[in-house]
Motif scaffolding. Structure first.
Motif, PDB file in Angstrom:
ATOM      1  N   ILE A  42      63.112   8.653 -14.250  1.00  0.00           N
ATOM      2  CA  ILE A  42      63.043  10.036 -14.723  1.00  0.00           C
ATOM      3  C   ILE A  42      62.908  10.180 -16.235  1.00  0.00           C
ATOM      4  O   ILE A  42      62.633  11.271 -16.726  1.00  0.00           O
ATOM      5  N   ILE A  43      63.069   9.099 -16.984  1.00  0.00           N
ATOM      6  CA  ILE A  43      63.086   9.214 -18.446  1.00  0.00           C
ATOM      7  C   ILE A  43      61.796   9.819 -18.991  1.00  0.00           C
ATOM      8  O   ILE A  43      61.818  10.798 -19.739  1.00  0.00           O
ATOM      9  N   ARG A  44      60.661   9.240 -18.665  1.00  0.00           N
ATOM     10  CA  ARG A  44      59.394   9.749 -19.225  1.00  0.00           C
ATOM     11  C   ARG A  44      59.112  11.188 -18.809  1.00  0.00           C
ATOM     12  O   ARG A  44      58.733  11.994 -19.664  1.00  0.00           O
ATOM     13  N   PRO A  45      59.305  11.568 -17.538  1.00  0.00           N
ATOM     14  CA  PRO A  45      59.096  12.978 -17.195  1.00  0.00           C
ATOM     15  C   PRO A  45      60.020  13.942 -17.962  1.00  0.00           C
ATOM     16  O   PRO A  45      59.606  15.034 -18.351  1.00  0.00           O
ATOM     17  N   VAL A  46      61.266  13.535 -18.196  1.00  0.00           N
ATOM     18  CA  VAL A  46      62.184  14.376 -18.975  1.00  0.00           C
ATOM     19  C   VAL A  46      61.684  14.508 -20.413  1.00  0.00           C
ATOM     20  O   VAL A  46      61.651  15.614 -20.972  1.00  0.00           O
ATOM     21  N   LEU A  47      61.276  13.396 -21.022  1.00  0.00           N
ATOM     22  CA  LEU A  47      60.760  13.453 -22.397  1.00  0.00           C
ATOM     23  C   LEU A  47      59.494  14.293 -22.471  1.00  0.00           C
ATOM     24  O   LEU A  47      59.298  15.059 -23.426  1.00  0.00           O
ATOM     25  N   ASP A  48      58.627  14.158 -21.469  1.00  0.00           N
ATOM     26  CA  ASP A  48      57.413  14.981 -21.426  1.00  0.00           C
ATOM     27  C   ASP A  48      57.768  16.464 -21.316  1.00  0.00           C
ATOM     28  O   ASP A  48      57.175  17.301 -22.007  1.00  0.00           O
ATOM     29  N   ALA A  49      58.726  16.807 -20.457  1.00  0.00           N
ATOM     30  CA  ALA A  49      59.125  18.204 -20.285  1.00  0.00           C
ATOM     31  C   ALA A  49      59.686  18.782 -21.583  1.00  0.00           C
ATOM     32  O   ALA A  49      59.490  19.966 -21.873  1.00  0.00           O
ATOM     33  N   MET A  50      60.352  17.939 -22.374  1.00  0.00           N
ATOM     34  CA  MET A  50      60.908  18.387 -23.651  1.00  0.00           C
ATOM     35  C   MET A  50      59.893  18.298 -24.796  1.00  0.00           C
ATOM     36  O   MET A  50      60.214  18.631 -25.927  1.00  0.00           O
ATOM     37  N   GLU A  51      58.689  17.842 -24.468  1.00  0.00           N
ATOM     38  CA  GLU A  51      57.615  17.670 -25.456  1.00  0.00           C
ATOM     39  C   GLU A  51      58.036  16.740 -26.590  1.00  0.00           C
ATOM     40  O   GLU A  51      57.734  16.974 -27.760  1.00  0.00           O
ATOM     41  N   LEU A  52      58.731  15.662 -26.217  1.00  0.00           N
ATOM     42  CA  LEU A  52      59.173  14.662 -27.181  1.00  0.00           C
ATOM     43  C   LEU A  52      58.196  13.493 -27.184  1.00  0.00           C
ATOM     44  O   LEU A  52      57.890  12.925 -26.134  1.00  0.00           O
ATOM     45  N   SER A  53      57.741  13.119 -28.355  1.00  0.00           N
ATOM     46  CA  SER A  53      56.830  11.996 -28.514  1.00  0.00           C
ATOM     47  C   SER A  53      57.540  10.710 -28.103  1.00  0.00           C
ATOM     48  O   SER A  53      58.691  10.472 -28.492  1.00  0.00           O
ATOM     49  N   HIS A  54      56.843   9.884 -27.316  1.00  0.00           N
ATOM     50  CA  HIS A  54      57.444   8.622 -26.896  1.00  0.00           C
ATOM     51  C   HIS A  54      56.351   7.601 -26.614  1.00  0.00           C
ATOM     52  O   HIS A  54      55.192   7.946 -26.365  1.00  0.00           O
ATOM     53  N   SER A  55      56.736   6.341 -26.693  1.00  0.00           N
ATOM     54  CA  SER A  55      55.815   5.250 -26.392  1.00  0.00           C
ATOM     55  C   SER A  55      56.611   4.098 -25.783  1.00  0.00           C
ATOM     56  O   SER A  55      57.819   4.002 -25.963  1.00  0.00           O
ATOM     57  N   LEU A  56      55.889   3.251 -25.074  1.00  0.00           N
ATOM     58  CA  LEU A  56      56.510   2.156 -24.341  1.00  0.00           C
ATOM     59  C   LEU A  56      56.274   0.838 -25.070  1.00  0.00           C
ATOM     60  O   LEU A  56      55.153   0.540 -25.481  1.00  0.00           O
ATOM     61  N   ILE A  57      57.329   0.070 -25.233  1.00  0.00           N
ATOM     62  CA  ILE A  57      57.235  -1.286 -25.765  1.00  0.00           C
ATOM     63  C   ILE A  57      57.646  -2.199 -24.621  1.00  0.00           C
ATOM     64  O   ILE A  57      58.824  -2.269 -24.253  1.00  0.00           O
ATOM     65  N   GLU A  58      56.659  -2.864 -24.041  1.00  0.00           N
ATOM     66  CA  GLU A  58      56.928  -3.670 -22.868  1.00  0.00           C
ATOM     67  C   GLU A  58      56.228  -5.021 -22.906  1.00  0.00           C
ATOM     68  O   GLU A  58      56.696  -5.972 -22.312  1.00  0.00           O
ATOM     69  N   TRP A  59      55.122  -5.106 -23.565  1.00  0.00           N
ATOM     70  CA  TRP A  59      54.320  -6.330 -23.601  1.00  0.00           C
ATOM     71  C   TRP A  59      54.214  -6.860 -25.030  1.00  0.00           C
ATOM     72  O   TRP A  59      54.306  -6.085 -25.986  1.00  0.00           O
ATOM     73  N   PRO A  60      53.978  -8.155 -25.183  1.00  0.00           N
ATOM     74  CA  PRO A  60      53.672  -8.667 -26.521  1.00  0.00           C
ATOM     75  C   PRO A  60      52.464  -7.905 -27.062  1.00  0.00           C
ATOM     76  O   PRO A  60      51.494  -7.655 -26.354  1.00  0.00           O
ATOM     77  N   GLY A  61      52.551  -7.483 -28.295  1.00  0.00           N
ATOM     78  CA  GLY A  61      51.480  -6.705 -28.916  1.00  0.00           C
ATOM     79  C   GLY A  61      51.793  -5.223 -28.986  1.00  0.00           C
ATOM     80  O   GLY A  61      51.237  -4.505 -29.821  1.00  0.00           O
ATOM     81  N   ASP A  62      52.675  -4.733 -28.101  1.00  0.00           N
ATOM     82  CA  ASP A  62      53.060  -3.321 -28.151  1.00  0.00           C
ATOM     83  C   ASP A  62      53.775  -2.984 -29.461  1.00  0.00           C
ATOM     84  O   ASP A  62      53.820  -1.820 -29.859  1.00  0.00           O
ATOM     85  N   GLU A  63      54.316  -4.001 -30.115  1.00  0.00           N
ATOM     86  CA  GLU A  63      55.048  -3.785 -31.376  1.00  0.00           C
ATOM     87  C   GLU A  63      54.126  -3.270 -32.481  1.00  0.00           C
ATOM     88  O   GLU A  63      54.586  -2.653 -33.433  1.00  0.00           O
ATOM     89  N   ALA A  64      52.830  -3.510 -32.341  1.00  0.00           N
ATOM     90  CA  ALA A  64      51.872  -3.157 -33.401  1.00  0.00           C
ATOM     91  C   ALA A  64      51.843  -1.664 -33.701  1.00  0.00           C
ATOM     92  O   ALA A  64      51.552  -1.271 -34.833  1.00  0.00           O
ATOM     93  N   HIS A  65      52.153  -0.814 -32.730  1.00  0.00           N
ATOM     94  CA  HIS A  65      52.077   0.635 -32.968  1.00  0.00           C
ATOM     95  C   HIS A  65      53.368   1.225 -33.563  1.00  0.00           C
ATOM     96  O   HIS A  65      53.407   2.408 -33.895  1.00  0.00           O
ATOM     97  N   ILE A  66      54.387   0.420 -33.731  1.00  0.00           N
ATOM     98  CA  ILE A  66      55.667   0.932 -34.229  1.00  0.00           C
ATOM     99  C   ILE A  66      55.553   1.573 -35.608  1.00  0.00           C
ATOM    100  O   ILE A  66      56.003   2.710 -35.792  1.00  0.00           O
ATOM    101  N   PRO A  67      54.954   0.906 -36.607  1.00  0.00           N
ATOM    102  CA  PRO A  67      54.904   1.550 -37.936  1.00  0.00           C
ATOM    103  C   PRO A  67      54.177   2.900 -37.925  1.00  0.00           C
ATOM    104  O   PRO A  67      54.639   3.854 -38.560  1.00  0.00           O
ATOM    105  N   GLN A  68      53.068   3.000 -37.185  1.00  0.00           N
ATOM    106  CA  GLN A  68      52.321   4.258 -37.152  1.00  0.00           C
ATOM    107  C   GLN A  68      53.135   5.371 -36.489  1.00  0.00           C
ATOM    108  O   GLN A  68      53.101   6.518 -36.933  1.00  0.00           O
ATOM    109  N   ALA A  69      53.846   5.040 -35.423  1.00  0.00           N
ATOM    110  CA  ALA A  69      54.656   6.053 -34.738  1.00  0.00           C
ATOM    111  C   ALA A  69      55.807   6.524 -35.623  1.00  0.00           C
ATOM    112  O   ALA A  69      56.124   7.725 -35.646  1.00  0.00           O
ATOM    113  N   ILE A  70      56.418   5.613 -36.356  1.00  0.00           N
ATOM    114  CA  ILE A  70      57.491   6.002 -37.276  1.00  0.00           C
ATOM    115  C   ILE A  70      56.923   6.853 -38.403  1.00  0.00           C
ATOM    116  O   ILE A  70      57.501   7.888 -38.767  1.00  0.00           O
TER     117      ILE A  70
END
Length: 182
Positions: free
Chosen positions: A133-161
């Motif tokens: 339920i986490i992602r649907p709740v964040l979507d309903a609240m219009e909160l920006s979120h991203s998933l870090i699950e695989w090697p390489g997903d770390e690359a988007h961290i600085p831009q999101a911050i």
């Protein structure tokens, strides 16, 4: 003799994101403050290395919603901070995130370990209701979120911050797999 529940050859082999790469990305975004509660998903690969890193200051807290307040307050003097917790704490903190991050428009950035998530499937298909339920709740609240699950997903961290601080809005990184300790 007790047989294992799943033979080794059937166990899905999954790669994990790098804790060192996540920490490097946090630093690249100018974050120097980590506010945290222990989280089983991120402790070994992130929290313990952060606690020993002289470039990062770790503040341990008792409740997640006080971490939201602390991180929001730090933004007033241009101090970049990240709040680390697990998804149960995120759910407990939704009202504080709504008030401080959304209503007061403060850039509260969070890294949230998805405790109980199976490593081989997407959070939206998890058997764990608390994960699913986490992602649907964040979507309903219009909160920006991203998933870090695989090697390489770390690359988007600085831009999101950077985006969180530029827009003065929260961003939540969902950690789907325990980062590998370096």
């Amino acid at each position: 003799m007790v047989a294992s529940a799943l033979p080794t050859e059937c166990t899905p082999q999954v790669k994990h994101p790098s804790g060192a790469a996540i920490i490097a990305a946090i630093k690249a975004a100018g974050v120097g403050e980590i506010v945290a509660l222990p989280d089983i998903v991120t402790s070994d690969g992130l929290l313990w290395p952060i606690s020993r890193d002289p470039e990062l200051r770790l503040t341990r807290i008792c409740k997640e919603d006080e971490g939201v307040s602390i991180c929001g307050a730090m933004s007033y003097n241009s101090t970049r901070a990240i709040l680390m917790m697990q998804q149960t704490g995120l759910m407990d903190s939704l009202n504080a995130i709504r008030a401080i991050g959304v209503d007061y428009e403060l850039p509260v950035v969070m890294m949230v370990g998805l405790q109980g998530k199976e490593p081989h499937i997407h959070p939206d298909q998890s058997a764990s209701y608390g994960v699913r339920i986490i992602r649907p709740v964040l979507d309903a609240m219009e909160l920006s979120h991203s998933l870090i699950e695989w090697p390489g997903d770390e690359a988007h961290i600085p831009q999101a911050i950077e985006a969180a601080y530029a827009t003065s809005r929260p961003h939540i990184f969902l950690i789907g797999r325990a980062p590998e300790a370096s």
